[in-house]
Design an enzyme around this catalytic site. Structure first.
Site, mmCIF file in Angstrom:
data_model
loop_
_atom_site.group_PDB
_atom_site.id
_atom_site.type_symbol
_atom_site.label_atom_id
_atom_site.label_comp_id
_atom_site.label_asym_id
_atom_site.label_seq_id
_atom_site.Cartn_x
_atom_site.Cartn_y
_atom_site.Cartn_z
ATOM 1 N N GLU A 1 -9.157 0.584 11.321
ATOM 2 C CA GLU A 1 -7.827 0.011 11.015
ATOM 3 C C GLU A 1 -6.990 -0.215 12.278
ATOM 4 O O GLU A 1 -5.812 0.054 12.332
ATOM 5 C CB GLU A 1 -7.065 0.937 10.044
ATOM 6 C CG GLU A 1 -7.873 1.297 8.799
ATOM 7 C CD GLU A 1 -7.112 2.126 7.808
ATOM 8 O OE1 GLU A 1 -5.878 2.254 7.957
ATOM 9 O OE2 GLU A 1 -7.726 2.654 6.860
ATOM 10 N N GLU B 1 -8.276 10.163 4.454
ATOM 11 C CA GLU B 1 -7.091 10.978 4.802
ATOM 12 C C GLU B 1 -6.973 12.295 4.023
ATOM 13 O O GLU B 1 -5.928 12.617 3.468
ATOM 14 C CB GLU B 1 -5.830 10.115 4.603
ATOM 15 C CG GLU B 1 -5.875 8.837 5.415
ATOM 16 C CD GLU B 1 -4.710 7.902 5.158
ATOM 17 O OE1 GLU B 1 -3.784 8.269 4.424
ATOM 18 O OE2 GLU B 1 -4.733 6.766 5.671
HETATM 19 O O1 G3I Z 1 1.106 -5.460 -5.187
HETATM 20 C C1 G3I Z 1 2.461 -5.002 -5.269
HETATM 21 C C2 G3I Z 1 3.363 -6.136 -5.720
HETATM 22 O O2 G3I Z 1 3.005 -6.500 -7.052
HETATM 23 C C3 G3I Z 1 4.822 -5.674 -5.663
HETATM 24 O O3 G3I Z 1 5.665 -6.760 -5.985
HETATM 25 C C4 G3I Z 1 5.124 -5.190 -4.238
HETATM 26 C C5 G3I Z 1 6.558 -4.715 -4.094
HETATM 27 O O4 G3I Z 1 6.671 -3.426 -4.650
HETATM 28 O O5 G3I Z 1 4.261 -4.091 -3.929
HETATM 29 C C6 G3I Z 1 2.912 -4.525 -3.885
HETATM 30 O O6 G3I Z 1 2.096 -3.432 -3.549
HETATM 31 C C7 G3I Z 1 2.198 -3.067 -2.184
HETATM 32 C C8 G3I Z 1 0.796 -3.185 -1.558
HETATM 33 O O7 G3I Z 1 0.813 -2.713 -0.212
HETATM 34 C C9 G3I Z 1 0.268 -4.603 -1.587
HETATM 35 O O8 G3I Z 1 1.101 -5.420 -0.794
HETATM 36 C C10 G3I Z 1 2.665 -1.633 -2.132
HETATM 37 O O9 G3I Z 1 4.015 -1.599 -2.560
HETATM 38 C C11 G3I Z 1 2.590 -1.111 -0.696
HETATM 39 O O10 G3I Z 1 2.853 0.281 -0.675
HETATM 40 C C12 G3I Z 1 1.168 -1.321 -0.174
HETATM 41 O O11 G3I Z 1 1.150 -0.896 1.178
HETATM 42 C C13 G3I Z 1 -0.170 -0.697 1.691
HETATM 43 C C14 G3I Z 1 -0.290 0.763 2.175
HETATM 44 O O12 G3I Z 1 -1.619 0.958 2.672
HETATM 45 C C15 G3I Z 1 0.001 1.764 1.083
HETATM 46 O O13 G3I Z 1 -1.081 1.884 0.292
HETATM 47 C C16 G3I Z 1 -0.362 -1.608 2.907
HETATM 48 O O14 G3I Z 1 -0.352 -2.970 2.512
HETATM 49 C C17 G3I Z 1 -1.693 -1.284 3.590
HETATM 50 O O15 G3I Z 1 -1.793 -1.964 4.838
HETATM 51 C C18 G3I Z 1 -1.792 0.217 3.880
HETATM 52 O O16 G3I Z 1 -3.061 0.488 4.394
HETATM 53 C C19 G3I Z 1 -3.314 1.885 4.678
HETATM 54 C C20 G3I Z 1 -4.793 2.120 4.463
HETATM 55 O O17 G3I Z 1 -5.124 1.760 3.117
HETATM 56 C C21 G3I Z 1 -5.149 3.570 4.752
HETATM 57 N N1 G3I Z 1 -4.753 3.928 6.115
HETATM 58 C C22 G3I Z 1 -3.336 3.688 6.398
HETATM 59 C C23 G3I Z 1 -3.001 2.223 6.165
HETATM 60 C C24 G3I Z 1 -1.555 1.947 6.515
HETATM 61 O O18 G3I Z 1 -0.704 2.692 5.671
#
Ligand code: G3I
Length: 333
Positions: free
Chosen positions: A240, A133
């Site tokens: 994805e 991205e």
């Molecule tokens: O691991 C922490 C946990 O310890 C905490 O309690 C919880 C609540 O704050 O957060 C957890 O982390 C979260 C993580 O997912 C794991 O579940 C983050 O807040 C959350 O922002 C993160 O979201 C991920 C997102 O990327 C942001 O990075 C999504 O699961 C994931 O599906 C998404 O994937 C992205 C690809 O990497 C790139 N392309 C877009 C796609 C969708 O956004």
């Protein structure tokens, strides 16, 4: 259940069928995942902040568990992701006193991170999303304003790919992005990969994320993007894929269809998309869903908190939906 045909089995010899997973989903649904998918991507657990949270601390436990599960079941493994503006710890871009780190310092840290992470899975991870991205999504600007761009400069992408190739010459190196079929963004992605290739940069593939929805993007727009990217002579991975029931453009989050029509729309959508993928099988090597089943979709509660979403071919109880059967049918034509 034994009576449902294997999704990856149906596509054997056409392209890999993958899923984004976590250690939670492989522990809970491992048998189901191995039955239907022959490629895995760690949804979060190989990202910079998860695997290298502090400069002198790596945490490979989750990533190792996913890699070992993939190897145990003879699955391909996609590495996601080395260079991204999201989920990268601030320390990467700062000196000890909090001032912006120099270009050399950031590149040294990237070399250390890539060397350690790619080195650990060398020969086990066949494709890496080296940069994710990097193209500006909404405005006419070219490269997204990120700390990578700010600290290293415009050539951070070329540097990242060259570092990655030095570490694991056997890995296929991908540029990965979303809204990848939007004509304006598509042309910027093409311009970027064209310029990297012209500079002799080792870029082997383009990852089309495929975060689409029930009504868009139009199938012909997807076709044009596939043709444009394939014309660069690189391999294509759909990285994805999911089909949201909510629209994202201008942040509108109205439900796109009455619930009783949603199942039919989803089925038709997956049918036309896989018919197209099958048509371009000579360019596409892998199609990964962003989640193995609705039980693990990141779209639950996004963008509308508390609203369920049904973006994948298997429901929350891992049962195949009508969309699953329409995808299967496209493997048989
Ligand atoms: O691991 C922490 C946990 O310890 C905490 O309690 C919880 C609540 O704050 O957060 C957890 O982390 C979260 C993580 O997912 C794991 O579940 C983050 O807040 C959350 O922002 C993160 O979201 C991920 C997102 O990327 C942001 O990075 C999504 O699961 C994931 O599906 C998404 O994937 C992205 C690809 O990497 C790139 N392309 C877009 C796609 C969708 O956004």
């Amino acid at each position: 259940d034994t009576k449902t045909p294997s999704l990856h089995g149906a596509y054997a010899g056409i392209f890999n069928i993958g899923a984004a997973v976590s250690t939670r989903t492989i522990r809970r649904e491992g048998g189901f995942i191995a039955a239907h998918y022959n490629s895995l991507t760690a949804e979060n657990q190989m990202k910079f902040e998860e695997i290298h949270p502090e400069e002198n601390r790596y945490d490979f436990a989750a990533a190792d568990e996913i890699a070992e599960f993939a190897e145990k079941h003879g699955m391909a493994l996609r590495g996601h992701t080395l260079v991204w503006h999201n989920q990268t710890p601030d320390w990467v871009f700062e000196e000890k006193d909090g001032s912006p780190a120099s270009r050399e310092k950031v590149l040294e840290r990237l070399r250390d991170h890539a060397g350690t992470v790619m080195g650990r899975y060398k020969g086990r991870i066949s494709a890496w999303d080296v940069v994710n991205e990097a193209i500006e999504d909404k405005s006419g600007a070219y490269l997204r304003e990120t700390k990578w761009l700010e600290t290293v400069g415009e050539d951070y992408l070329e540097q990242a790919f060259r570092i990655a190739h030095e570490i694991d010459p056997s890995a296929q190196l991908f540029y990965n992005d979303y809204n990848e079929t939007d004509p304006a963004k598509r042309d910027k992605i093409h311009r970027l990969v064209r310029s990297l290739l012209d500079a002799g940069t080792p870029v082997h593939g383009i990852g089309m994320q495929g975060h689409w929805n029930l009504y868009g993007p139009p199938i012909e727009e997807i076709r044009e993007a596939i043709e444009l990217y394939a014309s660069l002579g690189v391999r294509l991975h759909i990285t994805e894929l999911d089909i949201s029931a909510f629209r994202f453009d201008d942040r509108r989050t109205d439900l796109l269809a009455p619930t009783n029509e949603m199942e039919e729309l989803l089925t038709r959508r997956y049918e036309e998309i896989f018919r197209l993928f099958r048509e371009y099988r000579s360019a596409i090597d892998s199609v990964t869903f962003w989640g193995a089943a609705d039980s693990g979709t990141w779209l639950d509660g996004f963008p509308v908190r508390g609203r369920l979403n049904w973006p994948l071919p298997f429901d929350r109880e891992l049962k195949p939906k009508p969309a699953f059967w329409s995808i299967l049918d496209q493997a048989r034509v």
